[in-house]
Design an enzyme around this catalytic site. Structure first.
Site, PDB file in Angstrom:
ATOM      1  N   LYS A  13       0.837  -1.210   0.000  1.00 37.54           N
ATOM      2  CA  LYS A  13       0.000   0.000   0.000  1.00 37.54           C
ATOM      3  C   LYS A  13       0.877   1.267   0.000  1.00 37.54           C
ATOM      4  O   LYS A  13       0.694   2.154  -0.822  1.00 37.54           O
ATOM      5  CB  LYS A  13      -0.937   0.023   1.230  1.00 37.54           C
ATOM      6  CG  LYS A  13      -1.872  -1.173   1.317  1.00 37.54           C
ATOM      7  CD  LYS A  13      -2.814  -1.074   2.500  1.00 37.54           C
ATOM      8  CE  LYS A  13      -2.123  -1.159   3.855  1.00 37.54           C
ATOM      9  NZ  LYS A  13      -1.459  -2.448   4.127  1.00 37.54           N
ATOM     10  N   ARG A  88     -10.290   0.502   8.350  1.00 37.74           N
ATOM     11  CA  ARG A  88      -9.804  -0.840   8.646  1.00 37.74           C
ATOM     12  C   ARG A  88     -10.856  -1.689   9.320  1.00 37.74           C
ATOM     13  O   ARG A  88     -10.589  -2.849   9.639  1.00 37.74           O
ATOM     14  CB  ARG A  88      -8.639  -0.699   9.616  1.00 37.74           C
ATOM     15  CG  ARG A  88      -7.308  -0.983   9.008  1.00 37.74           C
ATOM     16  CD  ARG A  88      -6.316  -0.800  10.135  1.00 37.74           C
ATOM     17  NE  ARG A  88      -5.145  -1.567   9.898  1.00 37.74           N
ATOM     18  CZ  ARG A  88      -4.055  -1.088   9.331  1.00 37.74           C
ATOM     19  NH1 ARG A  88      -4.005   0.145   8.916  1.00 37.74           N
ATOM     20  NH2 ARG A  88      -3.011  -1.861   9.182  1.00 37.74           N
ATOM     21  N   ARG A 127      11.290  -5.590   5.119  1.00 36.08           N
ATOM     22  CA  ARG A 127      11.154  -4.149   4.872  1.00 36.08           C
ATOM     23  C   ARG A 127      12.142  -3.353   5.727  1.00 36.08           C
ATOM     24  O   ARG A 127      12.399  -3.677   6.887  1.00 36.08           O
ATOM     25  CB  ARG A 127       9.735  -3.699   5.198  1.00 36.08           C
ATOM     26  CG  ARG A 127       9.591  -2.168   5.249  1.00 36.08           C
ATOM     27  CD  ARG A 127       8.167  -1.708   5.346  1.00 36.08           C
ATOM     28  NE  ARG A 127       7.393  -2.478   6.290  1.00 36.08           N
ATOM     29  CZ  ARG A 127       6.067  -2.549   6.271  1.00 36.08           C
ATOM     30  NH1 ARG A 127       5.394  -1.894   5.354  1.00 36.08           N
ATOM     31  NH2 ARG A 127       5.442  -3.262   7.163  1.00 36.08           N
ATOM     32  N   ARG A 160      10.777  -1.494  11.239  1.00 38.35           N
ATOM     33  CA  ARG A 160       9.649  -1.094  12.086  1.00 38.35           C
ATOM     34  C   ARG A 160       9.512  -2.063  13.258  1.00 38.35           C
ATOM     35  O   ARG A 160       9.725  -3.255  13.108  1.00 38.35           O
ATOM     36  CB  ARG A 160       8.352  -1.118  11.247  1.00 38.35           C
ATOM     37  CG  ARG A 160       7.955   0.239  10.732  1.00 38.35           C
ATOM     38  CD  ARG A 160       6.857   0.206   9.713  1.00 38.35           C
ATOM     39  NE  ARG A 160       5.659  -0.526  10.097  1.00 38.35           N
ATOM     40  CZ  ARG A 160       4.559  -0.580   9.343  1.00 38.35           C
ATOM     41  NH1 ARG A 160       4.528   0.068   8.189  1.00 38.35           N
ATOM     42  NH2 ARG A 160       3.510  -1.260   9.720  1.00 38.35           N
ATOM     43  N   ARG A 171      -0.871  -9.459  12.661  1.00 39.25           N
ATOM     44  CA  ARG A 171      -1.488  -8.387  11.869  1.00 39.25           C
ATOM     45  C   ARG A 171      -2.272  -8.959  10.694  1.00 39.25           C
ATOM     46  O   ARG A 171      -3.329  -8.439  10.335  1.00 39.25           O
ATOM     47  CB  ARG A 171      -0.415  -7.402  11.382  1.00 39.25           C
ATOM     48  CG  ARG A 171       0.077  -6.477  12.498  1.00 39.25           C
ATOM     49  CD  ARG A 171       1.443  -5.881  12.209  1.00 39.25           C
ATOM     50  NE  ARG A 171       1.522  -5.177  10.960  1.00 39.25           N
ATOM     51  CZ  ARG A 171       2.658  -4.963  10.297  1.00 39.25           C
ATOM     52  NH1 ARG A 171       3.809  -5.408  10.780  1.00 39.25           N
ATOM     53  NH2 ARG A 171       2.642  -4.297   9.161  1.00 39.25           N
TER      54      ARG A 171
HETATM   55  P1  AP5 Z   1       4.697  -1.608   1.906  1.00 43.75           P
HETATM   56  O1  AP5 Z   1       4.328  -0.811   0.713  1.00 43.75           O
HETATM   57  O2  AP5 Z   1       5.423  -0.934   2.998  1.00 43.75           O
HETATM   58  O3  AP5 Z   1       3.400  -2.402   2.459  1.00 43.75           O
HETATM   59  P2  AP5 Z   1       2.078  -1.872   3.172  1.00 43.75           P
HETATM   60  O4  AP5 Z   1       0.926  -2.497   2.473  1.00 43.75           O
HETATM   61  O5  AP5 Z   1       2.107  -0.395   3.285  1.00 43.75           O
HETATM   62  O6  AP5 Z   1       2.227  -2.604   4.549  1.00 43.75           O
HETATM   63  P3  AP5 Z   1       2.102  -2.063   6.049  1.00 43.75           P
HETATM   64  O7  AP5 Z   1       2.823  -3.052   6.886  1.00 43.75           O
HETATM   65  O8  AP5 Z   1       2.499  -0.633   6.134  1.00 43.75           O
HETATM   66  O9  AP5 Z   1       0.577  -2.216   6.265  1.00 43.75           O
HETATM   67  P4  AP5 Z   1      -0.149  -2.235   7.599  1.00 43.75           P
HETATM   68  O10 AP5 Z   1      -1.541  -2.016   7.124  1.00 43.75           O
HETATM   69  O11 AP5 Z   1       0.084  -3.433   8.409  1.00 43.75           O
HETATM   70  O12 AP5 Z   1       0.527  -1.057   8.427  1.00 43.75           O
HETATM   71  P5  AP5 Z   1       0.062   0.410   8.831  1.00 43.75           P
HETATM   72  O13 AP5 Z   1       1.262   1.249   8.910  1.00 43.75           O
HETATM   73  O14 AP5 Z   1      -1.077   0.844   8.019  1.00 43.75           O
HETATM   74  O15 AP5 Z   1       5.539  -2.875   1.380  1.00 43.75           O
HETATM   75  C1  AP5 Z   1       6.045  -3.850   2.277  1.00 43.75           C
HETATM   76  C2  AP5 Z   1       7.408  -4.347   1.797  1.00 43.75           C
HETATM   77  O16 AP5 Z   1       7.236  -5.087   0.588  1.00 43.75           O
HETATM   78  C3  AP5 Z   1       8.410  -3.236   1.481  1.00 43.75           C
HETATM   79  O17 AP5 Z   1       9.674  -3.630   1.915  1.00 43.75           O
HETATM   80  C4  AP5 Z   1       8.363  -3.109  -0.042  1.00 43.75           C
HETATM   81  O18 AP5 Z   1       9.606  -2.734  -0.560  1.00 43.75           O
HETATM   82  C5  AP5 Z   1       7.995  -4.526  -0.474  1.00 43.75           C
HETATM   83  N1  AP5 Z   1       7.113  -4.560  -1.650  1.00 43.75           N
HETATM   84  C6  AP5 Z   1       6.045  -3.757  -1.884  1.00 43.75           C
HETATM   85  N2  AP5 Z   1       5.450  -4.087  -3.049  1.00 43.75           N
HETATM   86  C7  AP5 Z   1       6.151  -5.128  -3.569  1.00 43.75           C
HETATM   87  C8  AP5 Z   1       6.024  -5.918  -4.762  1.00 43.75           C
HETATM   88  N3  AP5 Z   1       5.054  -5.694  -5.662  1.00 43.75           N
HETATM   89  N4  AP5 Z   1       6.926  -6.926  -4.951  1.00 43.75           N
HETATM   90  C9  AP5 Z   1       7.909  -7.152  -4.061  1.00 43.75           C
HETATM   91  N5  AP5 Z   1       8.090  -6.445  -2.914  1.00 43.75           N
HETATM   92  C10 AP5 Z   1       7.213  -5.430  -2.661  1.00 43.75           C
HETATM   93  O19 AP5 Z   1      -0.505   0.158  10.320  1.00 43.75           O
HETATM   94  C11 AP5 Z   1       0.354  -0.221  11.362  1.00 43.75           C
HETATM   95  C12 AP5 Z   1      -0.445  -0.368  12.656  1.00 43.75           C
HETATM   96  O20 AP5 Z   1      -1.031   0.901  12.986  1.00 43.75           O
HETATM   97  C13 AP5 Z   1      -1.622  -1.335  12.611  1.00 43.75           C
HETATM   98  O21 AP5 Z   1      -1.218  -2.668  12.868  1.00 43.75           O
HETATM   99  C14 AP5 Z   1      -2.536  -0.767  13.712  1.00 43.75           C
HETATM  100  O22 AP5 Z   1      -2.082  -1.122  14.979  1.00 43.75           O
HETATM  101  C15 AP5 Z   1      -2.337   0.741  13.559  1.00 43.75           C
HETATM  102  N6  AP5 Z   1      -3.314   1.347  12.644  1.00 43.75           N
HETATM  103  C16 AP5 Z   1      -3.045   1.998  11.477  1.00 43.75           C
HETATM  104  N7  AP5 Z   1      -4.184   2.419  10.901  1.00 43.75           N
HETATM  105  C17 AP5 Z   1      -5.199   2.022  11.722  1.00 43.75           C
HETATM  106  C18 AP5 Z   1      -6.602   2.143  11.642  1.00 43.75           C
HETATM  107  N8  AP5 Z   1      -7.211   2.751  10.594  1.00 43.75           N
HETATM  108  N9  AP5 Z   1      -7.335   1.609  12.643  1.00 43.75           N
HETATM  109  C19 AP5 Z   1      -6.760   0.986  13.697  1.00 43.75           C
HETATM  110  N10 AP5 Z   1      -5.422   0.828  13.814  1.00 43.75           N
HETATM  111  C20 AP5 Z   1      -4.646   1.351  12.838  1.00 43.75           C
HETATM  112 MG    MG Z   2       2.216   0.969   4.898  1.00 44.96          MG
END
Ligand code: AP5
Ligand code: MG
Length: 216
Positions: A13, A88, A127, A160, A171
């Site tokens: 994402k 979410r 990552r 992270r 997660r």
């Molecule tokens: P990356 O693009 O970083 O992946 P992502 O989908 O952004 O993954 P996240 O881990 O950030 O998602 P998340 O939803 O768990 O975390 P968030 O920060 O939102 O890519 C990942 C890796 O893969 C990278 O190294 C990249 O280089 C590689 N990659 C990407 N695309 C690729 C491809 N096509 N091929 C190969 N490699 C690839 O949330 C974190 C925490 O915050 C949650 O767990 C929760 O506790 C809290 N939180 C956040 N938002 C909310 C909400 N709305 N409600 C409640 N809690 C929340």
């Molecule tokens: Mg992300």
């Protein structure tokens, strides 16, 4: 354009968001980034969010909804936004719809990045991120030019806190239970754009670009 990008942890994402905001001139709003910034600055919100994030659980809806609704009222979103990591839960999606309706607007598209679970753990655990500018890398799939250093500012890359294998598994479980119902929620509204996220980063973006341009 008013967009949401949906997908499990590690789906790509944030990676795709970087290209989407450049190409479509929308503002990236990531609730995960907002929480991490608050943790870094030791705010009260950061303290509250950290315990949930470290366990791989969701921060309670009432904390998240208010932050996003406030953000949507800022004056820099005239050309649109890309919500990443929000909504979410169905409760968050309903709150978002209500807030947009009150503002006289609505979502245009929900990009749904589909990736099989076995790829997700490798992606998240491998990552690395720049603590200064937030750029994302991967130790195999998206290496920096100099190992361990950010291409943009030379800062030492970090992992992270929630990218351990155990927390990533948790997660993914939380995503399946609490977030994946949003796929049907948005499908019913005719907003869903399914994207095969198992392809290479540039190919995933190509699918998104084509999908969004068809709308324009
Ligand atoms: P990356 O693009 O970083 O992946 P992502 O989908 O952004 O993954 P996240 O881990 O950030 O998602 P998340 O939803 O768990 O975390 P968030 O920060 O939102 O890519 C990942 C890796 O893969 C990278 O190294 C990249 O280089 C590689 N990659 C990407 N695309 C690729 C491809 N096509 N091929 C190969 N490699 C690839 O949330 C974190 C925490 O915050 C949650 O767990 C929760 O506790 C809290 N939180 C956040 N938002 C909310 C909400 N709305 N409600 C409640 N809690 C929340
Ligand atoms: Mg992300």
């Amino acid at each position: 354009m008013r967009l949401v990008i949906l997908g499990p942890p590690g789906a790509g994402k944030g990676t795709q968001a970087a290209s989407i905001v450049d190409t479509f001139n929308v503002v990236h709003i990531s609730t995960g980034d907002i929480f991490r910034e608050n943790i870094k600055n030791a705010t009260e919100l950061g303290q509250k969010a950290k315990s949930y994030m470290d366990r791989g659980e969701l921060v309670p809806d009432e904390l998240v909804n208010e932050i996003v609704v406030d953000r949507l009222h800022k004056p820099d979103l005239d050309n649109g936004f890309l919500l990443d990591g929000f909504p979410r839960t169905v409760n968050q999606a309903v709150a978002l719809d209500a807030a947009l309706e009150q503002m006289g607007t609505k979502l245009d598209r929900v990009i749904n990045i589909v990736v099989a679970s076995d790829l997700l753990i490798d992606r998240a655990v491998g990552r690395r991120v720049c603590p200064k500018c937030g750029r994302t890398y991967h130790i195999v799939n998206q290496k920096p030019k100099v190992e361990g250093k950010c291409d943009a500012d030379g800062e030492t890359l970090i992992q992270r806190d929630d990218d351990t294998e155990e927390t990533v598994k948790k997660r993914i479980e939380v995503y399946e239970k609490q977030t994946s119902p949003l796929i049907d929620y948005y499908k019913a509204q005719g907003l869903l754009l399914d994207i095969d996220g198992s392809q290479a980063i540039d190919d995933v973006f190509e699918q998104i670009r084509r999908g969004l341009e068809e709308e324009a």
